[in-house]
Design an enzyme around this catalytic site. Structure first.
Site, PDB file in Angstrom:
ATOM      1  N   MET A  61       0.828  -1.210   0.000  1.00 57.74           N
ATOM      2  CA  MET A  61       0.000   0.000   0.000  1.00 57.74           C
ATOM      3  C   MET A  61       0.860   1.258   0.000  1.00 57.74           C
ATOM      4  SD  MET A  61      -1.269   0.513   3.926  1.00 57.74           S
ATOM      5  CE  MET A  61      -1.765   2.190   3.546  1.00 57.74           C
ATOM      6  N   CYS A  62       0.232   2.362  -0.418  1.00 54.79           N
ATOM      7  CA  CYS A  62       0.866   3.681  -0.354  1.00 54.79           C
ATOM      8  C   CYS A  62      -0.244   4.707  -0.134  1.00 54.79           C
ATOM      9  CB  CYS A  62       1.684   3.970  -1.612  1.00 54.79           C
ATOM     10  SG  CYS A  62       0.703   4.082  -3.116  1.00 54.79           S
ATOM     11  N   ARG A  63      -0.063   5.905  -0.646  1.00 55.81           N
ATOM     12  CA  ARG A  63      -1.080   6.937  -0.455  1.00 55.81           C
ATOM     13  C   ARG A  63      -2.274   6.720  -1.375  1.00 55.81           C
ATOM     14  NH1 ARG A  63      -1.937  12.490  -2.369  1.00 55.81           N
ATOM     15  NH2 ARG A  63      -3.051  13.617  -0.733  1.00 55.81           N
ATOM     16  N   GLY A  65      -2.042   4.304  -4.391  1.00 60.26           N
ATOM     17  CA  GLY A  65      -1.955   3.068  -5.161  1.00 60.26           C
ATOM     18  C   GLY A  65      -0.915   3.094  -6.265  1.00 60.26           C
ATOM     19  N   ILE A  90      -4.084   4.649   1.188  1.00 56.69           N
ATOM     20  CA  ILE A  90      -4.627   5.131   2.460  1.00 56.69           C
ATOM     21  C   ILE A  90      -5.728   6.166   2.234  1.00 56.69           C
ATOM     22  CG2 ILE A  90      -3.016   7.014   2.953  1.00 56.69           C
ATOM     23  CD1 ILE A  90      -2.993   5.482   5.894  1.00 56.69           C
TER      24      ILE A  90
END
Length: 104
Positions: A61-63, A65, A90
């Site tokens: 995951m990241c901010r 995608g 997120i």
């Protein structure tokens, strides 16, 4: 590339499933808000492959995608086949699961 929704991730967490969550955002982003994944910023993902499981599912995951998709592409070139990208990152988690979580 396999993808997983935030609802599917929440279900995995709620069910206590055996998987690994990797967060590839920068340290300051992780410190602002995280959902318990292992922090390995994208720039160091290939240096820290020893921390990434090869024998159980891994959600990256990241901010939003995009960075997690880039991480998965790099890791798949190293032979990983057990990875899934968290759709929307997120930001989607905040929008659909936890509106109280801090994002930037």
């Amino acid at each position: 590339m396999k993808e997983i929704t935030v609802q599917e991730l929440k279900q995995k967490l709620d069910n206590g499933e055996d998987f690994q969550l990797i967060d590839v955002r920068e340290d300051f982003e992780y410190e602002t808000s995280n959902i318990g994944g292992l922090s390995i910023p994208l720039g160091g993902i290939l240096i820290e492959t020893d921390k990434i499981s090869e024998d159980k599912p891994v959600v990256v995951m990241c901010r939003s995608g995009k960075r997690s998709a880039a991480a998965i592409m790099q890791l798949e070139q190293q032979g990983y086949t057990n990875l899934a990208n968290l759709q929307g990152g997120i930001l989607a988690w905040k929008a659909e699961i936890d509106p109280e979580i801090n994002v930037y």
